[in-house]
Design a protein around this motif. Sequence first.
Motif, PDB file in Angstrom:
ATOM      1  N   THR A 110      11.764  12.293 -11.253  1.00 37.80           N
ATOM      2  CA  THR A 110      11.109  13.439 -10.602  1.00 37.80           C
ATOM      3  C   THR A 110      10.661  13.053  -9.192  1.00 37.80           C
ATOM      4  O   THR A 110      10.710  11.888  -8.808  1.00 37.80           O
ATOM      5  CB  THR A 110       9.852  13.888 -11.377  1.00 37.80           C
ATOM      6  OG1 THR A 110       8.832  12.875 -11.236  1.00 37.80           O
ATOM      7  CG2 THR A 110      10.146  14.107 -12.854  1.00 37.80           C
ATOM      8  N   THR A 111      10.212  14.075  -8.454  1.00 31.36           N
ATOM      9  CA  THR A 111       9.487  13.775  -7.223  1.00 31.36           C
ATOM     10  C   THR A 111       8.274  12.918  -7.560  1.00 31.36           C
ATOM     11  O   THR A 111       7.681  13.043  -8.639  1.00 31.36           O
ATOM     12  CB  THR A 111       9.023  15.070  -6.536  1.00 31.36           C
ATOM     13  OG1 THR A 111       8.638  16.026  -7.540  1.00 31.36           O
ATOM     14  CG2 THR A 111      10.084  15.668  -5.668  1.00 31.36           C
ATOM     15  N   LEU A 112       7.907  12.066  -6.622  1.00 37.72           N
ATOM     16  CA  LEU A 112       6.773  11.152  -6.821  1.00 37.72           C
ATOM     17  C   LEU A 112       5.444  11.808  -6.467  1.00 37.72           C
ATOM     18  O   LEU A 112       4.412  11.496  -7.079  1.00 37.72           O
ATOM     19  CB  LEU A 112       7.002   9.899  -5.966  1.00 37.72           C
ATOM     20  CG  LEU A 112       5.896   8.856  -5.889  1.00 37.72           C
ATOM     21  CD1 LEU A 112       5.638   8.247  -7.270  1.00 37.72           C
ATOM     22  CD2 LEU A 112       6.269   7.764  -4.885  1.00 37.72           C
ATOM     23  N   GLY A 113       5.467  12.700  -5.477  1.00 32.54           N
ATOM     24  CA  GLY A 113       4.214  13.280  -5.012  1.00 32.54           C
ATOM     25  C   GLY A 113       3.465  12.375  -4.052  1.00 32.54           C
ATOM     26  O   GLY A 113       2.274  12.579  -3.799  1.00 32.54           O
ATOM     27  N   ALA A 114       4.167  11.377  -3.479  1.00 36.55           N
ATOM     28  CA  ALA A 114       3.562  10.596  -2.399  1.00 36.55           C
ATOM     29  C   ALA A 114       3.234  11.516  -1.235  1.00 36.55           C
ATOM     30  O   ALA A 114       2.293  11.273  -0.484  1.00 36.55           O
ATOM     31  CB  ALA A 114       4.515   9.478  -1.965  1.00 36.55           C
ATOM     32  N   ASP A 115       4.024  12.555  -1.065  1.00 37.58           N
ATOM     33  CA  ASP A 115       3.758  13.664  -0.157  1.00 37.58           C
ATOM     34  C   ASP A 115       2.915  14.681  -0.927  1.00 37.58           C
ATOM     35  O   ASP A 115       3.448  15.404  -1.769  1.00 37.58           O
ATOM     36  CB  ASP A 115       5.079  14.288   0.305  1.00 37.58           C
ATOM     37  CG  ASP A 115       4.910  15.571   1.080  1.00 37.58           C
ATOM     38  OD1 ASP A 115       3.788  15.856   1.523  1.00 37.58           O
ATOM     39  OD2 ASP A 115       5.909  16.300   1.225  1.00 37.58           O
ATOM     40  N   GLY A 213      16.511  16.990   0.018  1.00 42.56           N
ATOM     41  CA  GLY A 213      15.559  16.454   0.975  1.00 42.56           C
ATOM     42  C   GLY A 213      14.675  17.528   1.570  1.00 42.56           C
ATOM     43  O   GLY A 213      14.699  18.695   1.161  1.00 42.56           O
ATOM     44  N   HIS A 214      13.879  17.124   2.529  1.00 40.80           N
ATOM     45  CA  HIS A 214      12.915  18.008   3.195  1.00 40.80           C
ATOM     46  C   HIS A 214      13.655  18.910   4.171  1.00 40.80           C
ATOM     47  O   HIS A 214      14.409  18.432   5.016  1.00 40.80           O
ATOM     48  CB  HIS A 214      11.888  17.134   3.927  1.00 40.80           C
ATOM     49  CG  HIS A 214      10.691  17.867   4.421  1.00 40.80           C
ATOM     50  ND1 HIS A 214      10.741  18.795   5.440  1.00 40.80           N
ATOM     51  CD2 HIS A 214       9.393  17.795   4.044  1.00 40.80           C
ATOM     52  CE1 HIS A 214       9.535  19.258   5.672  1.00 40.80           C
ATOM     53  NE2 HIS A 214       8.691  18.668   4.838  1.00 40.80           N
ATOM     54  N   ALA A 457      11.351  12.832   0.593  1.00 35.73           N
ATOM     55  CA  ALA A 457      10.322  13.741   0.082  1.00 35.73           C
ATOM     56  C   ALA A 457      10.965  15.048  -0.358  1.00 35.73           C
ATOM     57  O   ALA A 457      11.994  15.463   0.164  1.00 35.73           O
ATOM     58  CB  ALA A 457       9.269  14.005   1.157  1.00 35.73           C
ATOM     59  N   HIS A 458      10.362  15.685  -1.343  1.00 36.02           N
ATOM     60  CA  HIS A 458      10.820  16.968  -1.906  1.00 36.02           C
ATOM     61  C   HIS A 458      12.072  16.798  -2.764  1.00 36.02           C
ATOM     62  O   HIS A 458      12.731  17.793  -3.076  1.00 36.02           O
ATOM     63  CB  HIS A 458      11.073  18.018  -0.816  1.00 36.02           C
ATOM     64  CG  HIS A 458       9.857  18.365  -0.017  1.00 36.02           C
ATOM     65  ND1 HIS A 458       9.826  19.416   0.872  1.00 36.02           N
ATOM     66  CD2 HIS A 458       8.624  17.813   0.037  1.00 36.02           C
ATOM     67  CE1 HIS A 458       8.642  19.493   1.438  1.00 36.02           C
ATOM     68  NE2 HIS A 458       7.887  18.516   0.950  1.00 36.02           N
ATOM     69  N   SER A 459      12.429  15.583  -3.128  1.00 36.46           N
ATOM     70  CA  SER A 459      13.572  15.363  -4.019  1.00 36.46           C
ATOM     71  C   SER A 459      13.200  14.297  -5.038  1.00 36.46           C
ATOM     72  O   SER A 459      12.274  13.512  -4.820  1.00 36.46           O
ATOM     73  CB  SER A 459      14.814  14.928  -3.229  1.00 36.46           C
ATOM     74  OG  SER A 459      14.827  13.524  -3.042  1.00 36.46           O
ATOM     75  N   PRO A 460      13.937  14.227  -6.166  1.00 35.79           N
ATOM     76  CA  PRO A 460      13.648  13.195  -7.165  1.00 35.79           C
ATOM     77  C   PRO A 460      13.919  11.772  -6.667  1.00 35.79           C
ATOM     78  O   PRO A 460      13.560  10.814  -7.364  1.00 35.79           O
ATOM     79  CB  PRO A 460      14.583  13.554  -8.333  1.00 35.79           C
ATOM     80  CG  PRO A 460      14.872  14.994  -8.151  1.00 35.79           C
ATOM     81  CD  PRO A 460      14.920  15.202  -6.664  1.00 35.79           C
ATOM     82  N   ASP A 461      14.523  11.638  -5.507  1.00 42.66           N
ATOM     83  CA  ASP A 461      14.737  10.314  -4.915  1.00 42.66           C
ATOM     84  C   ASP A 461      13.568   9.883  -4.029  1.00 42.66           C
ATOM     85  O   ASP A 461      13.646   8.847  -3.359  1.00 42.66           O
ATOM     86  CB  ASP A 461      16.030  10.311  -4.085  1.00 42.66           C
ATOM     87  CG  ASP A 461      17.250  10.589  -4.932  1.00 42.66           C
ATOM     88  OD1 ASP A 461      17.297  10.105  -6.076  1.00 42.66           O
ATOM     89  OD2 ASP A 461      18.155  11.301  -4.462  1.00 42.66           O
ATOM     90  N   GLU A 462      12.485  10.658  -4.025  1.00 45.56           N
ATOM     91  CA  GLU A 462      11.325  10.337  -3.194  1.00 45.56           C
ATOM     92  C   GLU A 462      10.797   8.933  -3.517  1.00 45.56           C
ATOM     93  O   GLU A 462      10.695   8.546  -4.681  1.00 45.56           O
ATOM     94  CB  GLU A 462      10.222  11.368  -3.431  1.00 45.56           C
ATOM     95  CG  GLU A 462       8.968  11.128  -2.603  1.00 45.56           C
ATOM     96  CD  GLU A 462       7.855  12.103  -2.941  1.00 45.56           C
ATOM     97  OE1 GLU A 462       6.820  12.078  -2.249  1.00 45.56           O
ATOM     98  OE2 GLU A 462       8.021  12.900  -3.890  1.00 45.56           O
ATOM     99  N   LYS A 463      10.436   8.210  -2.474  1.00 45.54           N
ATOM    100  CA  LYS A 463       9.854   6.880  -2.666  1.00 45.54           C
ATOM    101  C   LYS A 463       8.960   6.556  -1.476  1.00 45.54           C
ATOM    102  O   LYS A 463       9.174   7.052  -0.370  1.00 45.54           O
ATOM    103  CB  LYS A 463      10.939   5.818  -2.827  1.00 45.54           C
ATOM    104  CG  LYS A 463      11.920   5.720  -1.660  1.00 45.54           C
ATOM    105  CD  LYS A 463      13.033   4.710  -1.962  1.00 45.54           C
ATOM    106  CE  LYS A 463      14.025   4.607  -0.802  1.00 45.54           C
ATOM    107  NZ  LYS A 463      15.094   3.618  -1.078  1.00 45.54           N
ATOM    108  N   VAL A 464       7.957   5.709  -1.728  1.00 45.35           N
ATOM    109  CA  VAL A 464       7.025   5.317  -0.680  1.00 45.35           C
ATOM    110  C   VAL A 464       7.075   3.806  -0.529  1.00 45.35           C
ATOM    111  O   VAL A 464       7.155   3.066  -1.516  1.00 45.35           O
ATOM    112  CB  VAL A 464       5.595   5.814  -0.985  1.00 45.35           C
ATOM    113  CG1 VAL A 464       5.056   5.247  -2.296  1.00 45.35           C
ATOM    114  CG2 VAL A 464       4.653   5.492   0.172  1.00 45.35           C
ATOM    115  N   HIS A 465       7.021   3.343   0.726  1.00 45.28           N
ATOM    116  CA  HIS A 465       7.200   1.928   1.048  1.00 45.28           C
ATOM    117  C   HIS A 465       5.868   1.198   0.908  1.00 45.28           C
ATOM    118  O   HIS A 465       4.890   1.518   1.605  1.00 45.28           O
ATOM    119  CB  HIS A 465       7.741   1.808   2.472  1.00 45.28           C
ATOM    120  CG  HIS A 465       8.256   0.456   2.808  1.00 45.28           C
ATOM    121  ND1 HIS A 465       7.937  -0.203   3.979  1.00 45.28           N
ATOM    122  CD2 HIS A 465       9.067  -0.383   2.119  1.00 45.28           C
ATOM    123  CE1 HIS A 465       8.548  -1.370   4.001  1.00 45.28           C
ATOM    124  NE2 HIS A 465       9.223  -1.508   2.892  1.00 45.28           N
TER     125      HIS A 465
END
Length: 487
Positions: A110-115, A213-214, A457-465
């Motif tokens: 899923t999206t992570l929600g880091a955004d 993506g966004h 962001a806005h996709s299930p590939d979302e990730k935060v560094h």
Amino acid sequence: MSEIQSLQPQLLWKWFDQICSIPHPSHHEEQLAEFIVNWAKGKGFYAERDEAGNLLIRKPATKGMEHCQSVALQAHLDMVPQANEETDHDFTSDPIQPYIDGEWVKAKGTTLGADNGIGMASALAVLDSENLAHPALEVLLTMTEEVGMDGALGLRKNWLQSEIMINTDTEDNGEIYIGCAGGENADLTVPVQWQENNYEHCYQISLKGLRGGHSGCDIHTGRASAIKTLARFLANLQQNQPHFEFSLSEIRGGSVRNAIPREAFATLCFNGEPANFTQGVKSFESLLKTELAIAEPDLQLTAQPAEKATKVFAPNTKNNVVNLLNALPNGVIRNSDVVENVVESSLSIGVLKTTEDAVKGTILVRSLIESGTNYINGLLISLTELCGASVQFSGRYPGWEPHAETPILTLTKEIYGELLGYEPAIKVIHAGLECGLLKKIYPALDVVSIGPTIVNAHSPDEKVHIPAVRTYWELLTKVLAGIPAKK
């Protein structure tokens, strides 16, 4: 409690893990908001919600900073709910499942929600801390930013007391944002006339595997829109008539207005040899894979037999739907003449669905300038009139006009440069930060936007560094400690 609580800065990651555990997709942030209110009141802080549901928390200045300018840290409460098709996840009841993958934090399917969960976590961590220096502090958490900035639009006047605002919704390490695009929703409606389905075969056409993506930050990248690409395929079939007669009983794609759609589907009914049709689908898939080999390496266009529909679009309806979607402008319309390498105006159709009486599409129009939004709206009006459709506009929000030198920008730039070892980039983003709306209500605010690197962001590939989060936290806390005295 997940493994991310072992990361540094621990207080920020603890809060982000807590945020992930409480469902908070757009329009369903109430549980998270009330959790934060109860926590804040338990800490003895002022905590109040306004008529739009926005949350404001105040914390007194730490010793020695009582005479400094006050600061508001701002984030939004909601997240974009996107899941891979094979992932069984109810965003209104199931927690996000974050995990560590090398230098990144991701979510399972899923999206992570880091955004903007990381920004929210950082603000709450500052409130929670007992050893960070800061002036009188406000934390403003807004409702339903991702689907129309409802909270910012309804923000109570004369509520904020701060002179400075730090928005935490930026997604690139080493960059400071001082301006953003405005936007408006455009809702398309194509009336549907139905007729009895006299076709022999029905197939579901599926377009999957796109990156998505966004729809603001990624609009210039060449990523394909699943809705537009499927429309291209259908238009190709339609333009081959009378050699291939067909109609549709449904067309749909995307799930949120501000994401580039990754998937789209149509139920197509026809006469003739199915083997010839499926071979044609494979040939078109091969063409798309060749064209989009770099931008969309995982694209899949497939056709599978479907249950026979009882009714299909009448010929005029089918022609209107296919022509409108195929001719619909989508993507970058114009780049800025003022800010180098920034998109000025764009649009993206994010959601498409078939109802009992219409095919409906939701578009997000973005522009740095009002005239750019008006120009795109005019294009949509002309196109819908040509295709027997209509368009309604709503929810316009202003952009955030950039100013090259302000006190908070100067301070942030100086500290960021020391941390990075090089000059940070000063940017204007082609996305809808809430800063424009907030500045409209509180025009005297001195505002910057910062944040760590968040990809997809806005996709299930979302990730935060993870390293970028550490840098962002150090920047934020040093800026708060360096806020000057009131003039």
